[in-house]
Scaffold this active site. Structure first.
Site, mmCIF file in Angstrom:
data_model
loop_
_atom_site.group_PDB
_atom_site.id
_atom_site.type_symbol
_atom_site.label_atom_id
_atom_site.label_comp_id
_atom_site.label_asym_id
_atom_site.label_seq_id
_atom_site.Cartn_x
_atom_site.Cartn_y
_atom_site.Cartn_z
ATOM 1 N N CYS A 147 29.094 -16.522 46.578
ATOM 2 C CA CYS A 147 28.790 -15.032 45.602
ATOM 3 C C CYS A 147 29.378 -14.121 46.410
ATOM 4 O O CYS A 147 29.921 -13.211 45.767
ATOM 5 C CB CYS A 147 27.265 -15.070 45.208
ATOM 6 S SG CYS A 147 26.761 -16.475 44.196
ATOM 7 N N GLU A 166 25.131 -14.438 39.915
ATOM 8 C CA GLU A 166 26.118 -13.532 40.206
ATOM 9 C C GLU A 166 27.391 -13.891 39.714
ATOM 10 O O GLU A 166 28.209 -13.006 39.241
ATOM 11 C CB GLU A 166 26.313 -13.079 42.011
ATOM 12 C CG GLU A 166 24.910 -12.859 42.620
ATOM 13 C CD GLU A 166 24.216 -13.884 43.135
ATOM 14 O OE1 GLU A 166 23.833 -14.920 42.223
ATOM 15 O OE2 GLU A 166 23.895 -13.627 44.180
ATOM 16 N N HIS A 223 25.403 -19.788 39.559
ATOM 17 C CA HIS A 223 24.756 -18.484 40.253
ATOM 18 C C HIS A 223 24.771 -17.563 39.460
ATOM 19 O O HIS A 223 25.769 -17.093 38.652
ATOM 20 C CB HIS A 223 25.285 -18.236 41.770
ATOM 21 C CG HIS A 223 25.161 -19.304 42.662
ATOM 22 N ND1 HIS A 223 24.948 -19.015 43.965
ATOM 23 C CD2 HIS A 223 24.835 -20.641 42.517
ATOM 24 C CE1 HIS A 223 24.680 -20.298 44.589
ATOM 25 N NE2 HIS A 223 24.555 -21.101 43.764
ATOM 26 N N CYS A 272 24.721 -15.389 48.333
ATOM 27 C CA CYS A 272 24.910 -16.423 49.217
ATOM 28 C C CYS A 272 26.481 -16.163 49.680
ATOM 29 O O CYS A 272 27.238 -15.419 49.030
ATOM 30 C CB CYS A 272 24.773 -17.639 48.561
ATOM 31 S SG CYS A 272 25.941 -17.982 47.085
#
Length: 154
Positions: free
Chosen positions: A83, A52, A50, A80
């Site tokens: 993260c 992040e 991801h 999410c």
């Protein structure tokens, strides 16, 4: 702030070119960008890729410390749960996101992180179009599969 928003939008567009969910993220310390990344789950073959998480890893390496104290995260989509946990654990002080998530996200958790939504129409439309195209692609793939099955089963 506008400069940071433009950069995360550019990163999200790169992500979209790889047929990834268009998410871009940067980490800022003392008004300077110290890291940036985009989603690359499919490209990297990792559920952890991801934007992040990648931006956090780059920032930690650059600062030589896992604690990102006094850092801020700018991201196109509300983080999410995975993260959000990584953001909290790395001690990032504030998150700015452009579009709220409809699924399990930061706001579903009781994590003491300062956050601010900065609504951005371009980011919202980019994400909506990505998911619309993905649904249409799946529908076409299903139709092709059904057509092939009906031909092969004759």
């Amino acid at each position: 702030m506008e400069k940071f928003i433009n950069i995360i939008l550019k990163l999200a567009k790169i992500s979209k070119k790889y047929d990834e969910v268009p998410v871009g993220a940067i980490i800022v310390k003392d008004g300077k960008i110290i890291s940036g990344a985009f989603n690359s789950i499919e490209k990297d073959g990792s559920s952890l890729a991801h934007a992040e998480i990648k931006a956090i890893q780059i920032a930690q390496k650059k600062l030589g410390n896992w604690r990102l104290i006094d850092c801020e995260l700018y991201v196109t989509l509300e983080p999410c749960v995975m993260c959000s946990g990584a953001i909290w654990l790395s001690r990032i002080k504030k998150i700015y996101y452009l579009v709220s998530s409809e699924g399990y996200s930061l706001n579903n958790l009781n994590i003491p992180i300062e956050r601010e939504e900065i609504f951005n129409l371009e980011a919202k439309e980019m994400l909506q179009n990505f998911f619309k195209e993905a649904r249409e692609k799946k529908k076409i793939e299903k139709q092709i599969k059904n057509s092939l099955n009906s031909i092969l089963l004759k």
